[in-house]
Design a protein around this motif. Structure first.
Motif, PDB file in Angstrom:
ATOM      1  N   THR A  90       0.851  -1.176   0.000  1.00 19.13           N
ATOM      2  CA  THR A  90       0.000   0.000   0.000  1.00 19.13           C
ATOM      3  C   THR A  90       0.891   1.231   0.000  1.00 19.13           C
ATOM      4  N   SER A  91       0.316   2.379  -0.127  1.00 19.40           N
ATOM      5  CA  SER A  91       1.017   3.659  -0.005  1.00 19.40           C
ATOM      6  C   SER A  91      -0.030   4.713   0.295  1.00 19.40           C
ATOM      7  N   TYR A  92       0.408   5.903   0.667  1.00 19.37           N
ATOM      8  CA  TYR A  92      -0.558   6.953   0.950  1.00 19.37           C
ATOM      9  C   TYR A  92       0.070   8.314   0.691  1.00 19.37           C
ATOM     10  N   LYS A  93      -0.796   9.296   0.513  1.00 22.48           N
ATOM     11  CA  LYS A  93      -0.369  10.687   0.355  1.00 22.48           C
ATOM     12  C   LYS A  93      -0.930  11.495   1.521  1.00 22.48           C
ATOM     13  N   TYR A  94      -0.123  12.418   2.001  1.00 21.56           N
ATOM     14  CA  TYR A  94      -0.543  13.246   3.124  1.00 21.56           C
ATOM     15  C   TYR A  94      -0.070  14.667   2.842  1.00 21.56           C
ATOM     16  N   ILE A  95      -0.994  15.511   2.393  1.00 23.31           N
ATOM     17  CA  ILE A  95      -0.692  16.872   1.947  1.00 23.31           C
ATOM     18  C   ILE A  95       0.418  16.806   0.885  1.00 23.31           C
ATOM     19  N   LEU A  96       1.612  17.306   1.172  1.00 25.77           N
ATOM     20  CA  LEU A  96       2.679  17.298   0.176  1.00 25.77           C
ATOM     21  C   LEU A  96       3.573  16.061   0.267  1.00 25.77           C
ATOM     22  N   TYR A  97       3.278  15.178   1.206  1.00 25.04           N
ATOM     23  CA  TYR A  97       4.112  13.992   1.423  1.00 25.04           C
ATOM     24  C   TYR A  97       3.550  12.784   0.685  1.00 25.04           C
ATOM     25  N   SER A  98       4.437  12.021   0.063  1.00 22.34           N
ATOM     26  CA  SER A  98       4.064  10.741  -0.545  1.00 22.34           C
ATOM     27  C   SER A  98       4.916   9.649   0.087  1.00 22.34           C
ATOM     28  N   SER A  99       4.270   8.645   0.621  1.00 23.62           N
ATOM     29  CA  SER A  99       5.009   7.567   1.278  1.00 23.62           C
ATOM     30  C   SER A  99       5.701   6.695   0.238  1.00 23.62           C
ATOM     31  N   GLY A 100       6.659   5.917   0.698  1.00 29.23           N
ATOM     32  CA  GLY A 100       7.209   4.880  -0.144  1.00 29.23           C
ATOM     33  C   GLY A 100       6.203   3.760  -0.299  1.00 29.23           C
ATOM     34  N   LYS A 101       6.610   2.683  -0.942  1.00 29.36           N
ATOM     35  CA  LYS A 101       5.764   1.503  -1.068  1.00 29.36           C
ATOM     36  C   LYS A 101       5.876   0.709   0.227  1.00 29.36           C
ATOM     37  N   ILE A 102       4.745   0.512   0.901  1.00 30.27           N
ATOM     38  CA  ILE A 102       4.716  -0.167   2.195  1.00 30.27           C
ATOM     39  C   ILE A 102       4.270  -1.602   1.969  1.00 30.27           C
ATOM     40  N   HIS A 103       5.157  -2.540   2.258  1.00 30.71           N
ATOM     41  CA  HIS A 103       4.913  -3.955   1.989  1.00 30.71           C
ATOM     42  C   HIS A 103       4.473  -4.678   3.263  1.00 30.71           C
ATOM     43  N   HIS A 104       3.484  -5.558   3.125  1.00 34.88           N
ATOM     44  CA  HIS A 104       3.044  -6.422   4.219  1.00 34.88           C
ATOM     45  C   HIS A 104       2.981  -7.852   3.698  1.00 34.88           C
ATOM     46  N   THR A 105       3.818  -8.720   4.200  1.00 34.67           N
ATOM     47  CA  THR A 105       3.855 -10.103   3.732  1.00 34.67           C
ATOM     48  C   THR A 105       3.796 -11.058   4.915  1.00 34.67           C
ATOM     49  N   VAL A 106       2.831 -11.959   4.886  1.00 30.85           N
ATOM     50  CA  VAL A 106       2.659 -12.945   5.951  1.00 30.85           C
ATOM     51  C   VAL A 106       3.432 -14.208   5.595  1.00 30.85           C
ATOM     52  N   ILE A 107       4.259 -14.669   6.540  1.00 25.10           N
ATOM     53  CA  ILE A 107       5.040 -15.883   6.327  1.00 25.10           C
ATOM     54  C   ILE A 107       4.642 -16.936   7.360  1.00 25.10           C
ATOM     55  N   GLY A 108       4.814 -18.199   6.984  1.00 25.22           N
ATOM     56  CA  GLY A 108       4.493 -19.306   7.863  1.00 25.22           C
ATOM     57  C   GLY A 108       3.826 -20.437   7.113  1.00 25.22           C
ATOM     58  N   PRO A 109       3.475 -21.525   7.832  1.00 22.06           N
ATOM     59  CA  PRO A 109       3.576 -21.702   9.291  1.00 22.06           C
ATOM     60  C   PRO A 109       5.024 -21.814   9.764  1.00 22.06           C
ATOM     61  N   LEU A 110       5.242 -21.306  10.986  1.00 21.53           N
ATOM     62  CA  LEU A 110       6.571 -21.267  11.575  1.00 21.53           C
ATOM     63  C   LEU A 110       6.631 -22.158  12.818  1.00 21.53           C
ATOM     64  N   GLU A 111       7.798 -22.679  13.088  1.00 21.46           N
ATOM     65  CA  GLU A 111       7.996 -23.469  14.295  1.00 21.46           C
ATOM     66  C   GLU A 111       8.195 -22.544  15.496  1.00 21.46           C
ATOM     67  N   HIS A 112       7.782 -23.002  16.662  1.00 15.22           N
ATOM     68  CA  HIS A 112       7.976 -22.216  17.885  1.00 15.22           C
ATOM     69  C   HIS A 112       9.447 -22.215  18.298  1.00 15.22           C
ATOM     70  N   ASP A 113       9.835 -21.143  18.995  1.00 15.46           N
ATOM     71  CA  ASP A 113      11.152 -21.052  19.624  1.00 15.46           C
ATOM     72  C   ASP A 113      12.276 -21.377  18.632  1.00 15.46           C
ATOM     73  N   THR A 114      12.179 -20.765  17.456  1.00 15.55           N
ATOM     74  CA  THR A 114      13.120 -21.062  16.368  1.00 15.55           C
ATOM     75  C   THR A 114      13.620 -19.768  15.736  1.00 15.55           C
ATOM     76  N   VAL A 115      14.898 -19.729  15.390  1.00 11.31           N
ATOM     77  CA  VAL A 115      15.471 -18.573  14.706  1.00 11.31           C
ATOM     78  C   VAL A 115      15.267 -18.727  13.203  1.00 11.31           C
TER      79      VAL A 115
END
Length: 434
Positions: A90-115
């Motif tokens: 997503t991205s957004y504009k706020y008056i004279l400001y334009s955001s970069g491209k904002i990425h949201h990516t869900v990863i998994g399934p993941l194991e518990h207590d793991t690096v």
């Protein structure tokens, strides 16, 4: 003569003298300076992670390159990525400001207590995070009202020294206050910590940034800090819940409708109806404006929300309630309906992360009977939930860049005290009301 009584008396006198000495607070610090540097447009910036449902994590980052892919490669070995996930942006504009491209990516399934090691958008650098354990013990770092000052940096450095699994933030993140580039510098400031452990946040008043007739509130916050609201059945990013290692955590919105006719209230009832205290014996709640506050700052601002929601949370036997907003620290006894109650929640105000507005020094005297410890100093808290019955809470004052443990207490869960069982009928009655 037995020396033990003498030693005991001397110890008590010494402790009393030390307690009586008023803490001399260090002076305020200036806002941090972030020198501009030219970076490749595809470079992942402001990387942070958050829970996204059972065994899943959401990776969020920003690129200046609008064509950069929302892809995360990840695995349990450095440089060897066995999995890949495609997300959204997503991205957004706020008056004279334009955001970069904002990425949201869900990863998994993941194991518990793991690096896990991961890359965003197919670009270096490599990041890594550790997933929380599947069961107790689990440790939460807690700090609200962070901002971007020298004290913020000190608080973050202290949290980084803590062996914690999840960061909880009860509102007021960047203190951008309409200047959108400060959202970018805040993301840069917290990236070392927020890319390595999940940060679970809720909104404060400094996230509003609404301009009447021009801009709705929370646009920047919602675009940059997407929380698992959809995964928890909520229709708003301003309130949601998540579960981790025997804990059910509810994040509420102080600045969206919260009376008994509101969507938030209806969602809260539905969420509490799903809670299984055998699976998650601890119930934590976070929101921004405190309900129990003996500081002269922000008196009464949470009364409306408290009137609507405290009976519901009390019936549900909430164990601990964290809030921010007041730039100081305070811990209560178990309390409900304005007075001590063995089946009430412990309320902790921790709006002292390091904001630019300074500390709230003035308290009401004498203190209410429910107030146990209060101090206007910057710092952070650590909640170590040891098992289903006991948790150890500590508050660490920032004292010239040294984390001084200034308050500590063992907290017994309401499940183990019998309160949850006692209130089953009361909760069922409230949940079934139309």
């Amino acid at each position: 003569m037995d020396p033990k009584p003498i030693i005991t008396v001397l110890f008590l006198i010494s402790a009393t003298v030390i307690a009586a000495q008023e803490y001399v607070r260090p002076p305020p610090r200036k806002a941090l300076h972030f020198p501009w540097s030219r970076k490749p447009s595809s470079l992942p910036q402001q990387v942070h992670i958050s829970f996204a449902g059972d065994k899943h994590m959401r990776v969020t980052w920003v690129t200046n390159d609008k064509s950069a892919p929302s892809v995360v490669e990840y695995g349990t070995s450095s440089g060897k990525y066995s999995s890949v996930a495609q997300g959204e942006s997503t991205s957004y504009k706020y008056i004279l400001y334009s955001s970069g491209k904002i990425h949201h990516t869900v990863i998994g399934p993941l194991e518990h207590d793991t690096v896990y090691f991961y890359q965003c958008g197919g670009q270096a650098p490599e990041f890594q995070f550790k997933t929380p354990p599947a069961q107790f013990p689990i440790t939460f770092a807690v700090a609200g009202d962070l901002g971007q000052t020298g004290w913020t940096k000190s608080t973050l450095d202290h949290i980084d020294q803590c062996k914690y699994d999840v960061h909880l933030l009860p509102g007021d993140l960047s203190y951008a206050d309409y200047i959108q580039s400060r959202w970018d510098t805040f993301g840069e400031l917290v990236q070392p910590l927020a890319s390595a452990r999940p940060w679970m946040v809720t909104q404060g008043n400094h996230e509003k940034e609404n301009i009447p007739f021009l801009k709705d509130g929370f646009q920047s916050y919602n675009s940059r800090w997407k929380m698992p609201y959809e995964e928890s059945g909520s229709s708003s990013n301003l309130y949601y819940s998540f579960e981790v290692a025997g804990v059910h955590a509810i994040m509420l919105g102080s600045y969206t409708d919260n009376d008994e006719y509101s969507d938030q209230y209806r969602w809260l009832k539905a969420d509490l109806a799903k809670v299984d205290r055998q699976k998650t014996p601890w119930l934590l709640v976070l929101f921004h404006v405190p309900w129990y506050n003996s500081n002269k700052a922000h008196q009464g601002e949470g009364d409306g929300m408290m009137a609507a929601m405290e009976p519901l949370l009390s019936a549900a036997s909430a164990d601990i309630v964290f809030a921010g907003h007041v730039h100081a620290y305070e811990r209560t006894k178990r309390v409900n309906n304005g007075k001590s109650d063995r089946c009430g929640a412990v309320h902790i105000t921790i709006g002292d992360g390091g904001n630019k507005e300074g500390l709230a020094h003035k308290y009401k005297n004498p203190p209410p009977e429910w107030s146990v410890f209060r101090e206007a100093s910057f710092g952070h808290g650590e909640l170590n939930i040891v098992n289903s019955t006991h948790a150890f809470w500590t508050w660490h004052r920032n004292d010239d860049d040294e984390p001084i443990r200034s308050d500590q207490v063992w907290i017994t869960s309401l499940v183990s005290s019998g309160c949850v069982a006692e209130k089953t009928h009361e909760l069922r009655k409230i949940l079934t009301e139309p």
